[in-house]
Write an enzyme that holds these catalytic residues in place. Structure first.
Site, PDB file in Angstrom:
ATOM      1  N   ALA A  15       0.805  -1.228   0.000  1.00 46.47           N
ATOM      2  CA  ALA A  15       0.000   0.000   0.000  1.00 46.47           C
ATOM      3  C   ALA A  15       0.841   1.283   0.000  1.00 46.47           C
ATOM      4  O   ALA A  15       0.662   2.146  -0.868  1.00 46.47           O
ATOM      5  CB  ALA A  15      -0.968  -0.044   1.180  1.00 46.47           C
ATOM      6  N   ASP A  44      -4.149  -2.586   3.887  1.00 47.54           N
ATOM      7  CA  ASP A  44      -4.352  -1.788   2.669  1.00 47.54           C
ATOM      8  C   ASP A  44      -5.403  -0.712   2.863  1.00 47.54           C
ATOM      9  O   ASP A  44      -5.384   0.309   2.187  1.00 47.54           O
ATOM     10  CB  ASP A  44      -4.733  -2.690   1.500  1.00 47.54           C
TER      11      ASP A  44
HETATM   12  O1  MRU Z   1      -1.255  -7.192  -3.507  1.00 48.45           O
HETATM   13  P1  MRU Z   1      -0.169  -6.593  -2.675  1.00 48.45           P
HETATM   14  O2  MRU Z   1       1.090  -7.379  -2.689  1.00 48.45           O
HETATM   15  O3  MRU Z   1       0.050  -5.135  -3.009  1.00 48.45           O
HETATM   16  O4  MRU Z   1      -0.743  -6.637  -1.197  1.00 48.45           O
HETATM   17  C1  MRU Z   1       0.012  -6.044  -0.180  1.00 48.45           C
HETATM   18  C2  MRU Z   1      -0.538  -6.254   1.176  1.00 48.45           C
HETATM   19  O5  MRU Z   1      -1.602  -6.789   1.371  1.00 48.45           O
HETATM   20  C3  MRU Z   1       0.259  -5.674   2.304  1.00 48.45           C
HETATM   21  O6  MRU Z   1       0.060  -6.412   3.469  1.00 48.45           O
HETATM   22  C4  MRU Z   1      -0.203  -4.228   2.569  1.00 48.45           C
HETATM   23  O7  MRU Z   1      -0.227  -3.489   1.382  1.00 48.45           O
HETATM   24  C5  MRU Z   1       0.670  -3.541   3.550  1.00 48.45           C
HETATM   25  S1  MRU Z   1       2.287  -3.152   2.907  1.00 48.45           S
HETATM   26  C6  MRU Z   1       3.098  -2.289   4.109  1.00 48.45           C
END
Ligand code: MRU
Length: 359
Positions: free
Chosen positions: A57, A248
């Site tokens: 995120a 997210d």
């Molecule tokens: O699909 P992604 O890899 O972008 O998903 C990321 C996540 O779910 C993470 O846990 C979240 O973005 C936190 S990153 C600090």
């Protein structure tokens, strides 16, 4: 604190002045290849975000902010009125902000840049504007680095003894700093705490196996990767001190969207009486949404399920269901660790107490 790895990893990096370009460490190639890709226009940034070359995120928010510098660069080249240039930039705002729907950090960062552009008036000096947008994008990245350190320190102060189970990747690859949930783990380790990290492999795109395990081995923190489906058995049979994950989008009542599988993990943690922590900056909160029911959940291409990494693993007529995120109800969360402090007994009031001046 050894923050050098987060600088070395440089998941997102702006090269040059405001006429420069964006470099992204292509996370789809890790851990076997360290390959950078150069983005010189907004479609290249959108492609990188959609394909998860850059992901996590906070990191996609930072990439989106730099994408806005490229939008202003392209607008400068248009032989058109200021009004049309601004209209062009606003179309690019739309392209970037909608490239992934669930993580609110992306929209948050782009809106921050958009308001700077709109405040420059109807007839701005576009060259100056491109410099100002670059300065703001760099500020967003630097702020995120500091937020991660604060989250790391708050989180380390409440991390129970024992081994740790985490899901997806929440480290330097996913942020502008040492990470959120992984930042807590790294900070505790740097403070001398000793534990073993269990990383869910995180189907279908293996962010845990490919990225979290890579970051932890780079830092020489011991890590074991498990199939997501092994988490229940792990929690039942091993002494796990806590689970910690990122987020997210977190709504006003503390419901938390995170990588698919997080909700199941929270249920398992509850069943086995293991504390379940979420670590996230205030930019991940969407206080306009009262509960998690309204969080848009990204559904990705079924081929990520049907033929993972190009290997056809299902019969031809089988279909795939591929939600990228799920929502964990606040009641399952022991505490949310933010840069502003720790939210315990998570509910609308305790979230507001810590996040009170965030809109
Ligand atoms: O699909 P992604 O890899 O972008 O998903 C990321 C996540 O779910 C993470 O846990 C979240 O973005 C936190 S990153 C600090």
């Amino acid at each position: 604190m050894n923050t050098s790895l987060s600088n070395e990893i440089n998941t997102v990096h702006w090269q040059g002045d405001s006429s420069g370009h964006l470099e992204i460490l292509d996370q789809t190639k890790l851990p076997t290849q360290i390959k950078k890709i150069v983005c010189k226009d907004v479609p290249a940034v959108v492609e990188s975000i959609k394909k998860l070359r850059v992901r996590g995120a906070p990191a996609i928010g930072i990439a989106g902010a730099y994408g806005m510098v490229l939008a202003v660069q392209q607008a400068i080249l248009l032989e058109d009125s200021s009004k049309k240039k601004i209209a062009y930039i606003q179309q690019r705002v739309g392209d970037l902000a909608t490239s992934r729907p669930t993580a609110v950090n992306l929209r948050w960062a782009i809106q921050r840049i958009e308001s700077l552009i709109l405040n420059a008036g109807e007839n701005p000096d576009f060259l100056k504007l491109s410099k100002d947008v670059l300065t703001e994008a760099k500020r967003i990245q630097e702020e995120d680095q500091h937020l991660c350190e604060k989250i790391g320190n708050y989180g380390a102060s409440i991390l129970p003894d024992g081994d740790i189970l985490t899901h997806c990747n929440t480290g330097a690859l996913a942020t502008g700093g040492i990470g959120t949930a992984l930042g807590v783990i790294v900070t505790a380790w740097e403070q001398g705490r000793r534990f073993h990290v269990f990383a869910d492999e995180t189907r279908p795109l293996l962010q845990g196996a490919r990225l979290t395990a890579w970051e932890l081995t780079q830092r020489k923190i011991p890590v074991t990767v498990l199939a997501d489906a092994a988490a229940a058995h792990l929690l039942k049979t091993k002494q796990i001190g806590c689970c910690i994950v990122g987020a997210d989008r977190i709504t006003a009542n503390g419901d938390t969207a995170n990588k698919i599988g997080t909700y199941g993990l929270a249920l398992l943690a509850k069943a086995h009486n293991v504390p379940f922590f979420v670590a996230a900056p205030s930019s991940t909160f969407d206080l306009a949404l009262p509960t998690g029911d309204k969080i848009p959940i990204e559904e990705r291409d079924e081929d990520e399920i049907l033929q993972p990494f190009g290997f056809k693993s299902t019969p031809a007529s089988a279909r795939g269901f591929n939600p990228a995120f799920d929502v964990t109800p606040a009641q399952l969360i022991t505490a949310i660790i933010t840069e502003r402090g720790i939210i315990r007994n998570v509910n609308i009031q305790t979230v507001a107490d810590v996040l009170h001046d965030c809109s």
